[in-house]
Design a protein around this motif. Sequence first.
Motif, short mmCIF file in Angstrom:
data_model
loop_
_atom_site.label_atom_id
_atom_site.label_comp_id
_atom_site.label_asym_id
_atom_site.label_seq_id
_atom_site.Cartn_x
_atom_site.Cartn_y
_atom_site.Cartn_z
N ALA A 119 0.85 -1.09 0.10
CA ALA A 119 0.03 -0.08 0.08
C ALA A 119 1.00 1.35 -0.15
N ALA A 120 1.94 1.31 0.83
CA ALA A 120 2.93 2.35 0.80
C ALA A 120 3.51 2.39 -0.58
N GLY A 121 3.94 1.40 -1.01
CA GLY A 121 4.50 1.59 -2.57
C GLY A 121 3.44 2.13 -3.49
N GLU A 122 2.22 1.88 -3.55
CA GLU A 122 1.17 2.11 -4.48
C GLU A 122 0.92 3.78 -4.18
N LEU A 123 0.99 4.15 -3.00
CA LEU A 123 0.82 5.39 -2.79
C LEU A 123 2.05 6.26 -3.16
N LEU A 124 3.13 5.65 -3.10
CA LEU A 124 4.34 6.46 -3.63
C LEU A 124 4.44 6.68 -4.99
N ASN A 125 4.14 5.65 -5.72
CA ASN A 125 3.82 5.67 -7.22
C ASN A 125 2.63 6.70 -7.61
N ALA A 126 1.52 6.61 -7.00
CA ALA A 126 0.57 7.60 -7.17
C ALA A 126 1.14 9.03 -6.94
N TYR A 127 1.80 9.18 -5.91
CA TYR A 127 2.40 10.70 -5.62
C TYR A 127 3.46 10.94 -6.77
N ARG A 128 4.22 10.04 -7.26
CA ARG A 128 5.15 10.69 -8.23
C ARG A 128 4.44 10.83 -9.42
N ALA A 129 3.52 9.82 -9.75
CA ALA A 129 2.59 10.21 -11.04
C ALA A 129 1.85 11.55 -10.97
N TYR A 130 1.40 11.75 -9.69
CA TYR A 130 0.64 13.34 -9.64
C TYR A 130 1.65 14.31 -10.02
N ARG A 131 2.76 14.13 -9.44
CA ARG A 131 3.70 15.18 -9.44
C ARG A 131 4.39 15.37 -11.01
N ARG A 132 4.33 14.26 -11.23
CA ARG A 132 5.18 14.19 -12.85
C ARG A 132 4.38 14.67 -13.82
N LEU A 133 2.94 14.78 -13.70
CA LEU A 133 1.88 15.31 -14.59
C LEU A 133 1.63 16.54 -14.50
N TYR A 134 2.19 17.37 -13.23
CA TYR A 134 1.86 18.76 -13.06
C TYR A 134 2.17 19.60 -14.17
N PRO A 135 3.31 19.71 -14.63
CA PRO A 135 3.66 20.54 -15.64
C PRO A 135 2.96 20.57 -16.81
N LEU A 136 2.56 19.17 -17.48
CA LEU A 136 1.29 19.04 -18.33
C LEU A 136 0.29 19.62 -18.06
#
Length: 231
Positions: free
Chosen positions: A111-128
């Motif tokens: 669950a912690a790993g999935e949350l970390l992946n979601a956070y990374r994806a959320y931040r990486r999508l920010y510029p677009l």
Amino acid sequence: DYGGLPAIAGYRLAFLLYLAWALLMVVRLSWRYSDVTQRRLLRLGLRHVAAGGVLGLGYSVHEMARVVSLSLGHGDTLPQADAIQQGFIIGAVGLMVLGSTMPAWGQSVMAAGELLNAYRAYRRLYPLWLELYRATPDIALLPVESRIREALRFRDLRLRLYRRIVEIQDGYLELRSFIEPADVARAKEFCGRAGIEGHDADTFVQAAAIAAGIRRKREDVHVKRSGAIPK
């Protein structure tokens, strides 16, 4: 002190034979049921238990060889036999404990790993997302926050990631009437000259089309023949 006595040797051989048989059953059944279960963590845990059982079998075989060798007056079978014994014990117990408890604590780790992946994806999508939001502010359903506050927010992360993806898709759709087929053609031609292929080429063409669409939308320049954004 009494390891060389026949009675002690017989007792140890009986004990080690029973231990080896029990560990053999552990290995066989753990591996068998690891192929049956559909739960990933349980499967991984059972295979760790089986690996621990294999090390336990190594301990049993090594100790039986030591007992026989000492009884015959030949000394230890291998140099540093005590260190080898301790290695087998530590490895066997460690793997079995790890595998037996993995289904319990593994869920939290996943669950912690999935949350970390979601956070990374959320931040990486920010510029677009930001570029599309500036071009079409109406796509934002949730209140827009500063980049720093957004980076420190972990609550409802999955919902926010889902909304970000939806808003990016909405931003794509708003650009349809601002993209010319020539934009896509020029980007593909550039990829061909630069040797960009496969997924990288698709990404480049898509980014070029979006950039052209955003630029024309800001200038409020509609095209006569709109082109679809490549997927």
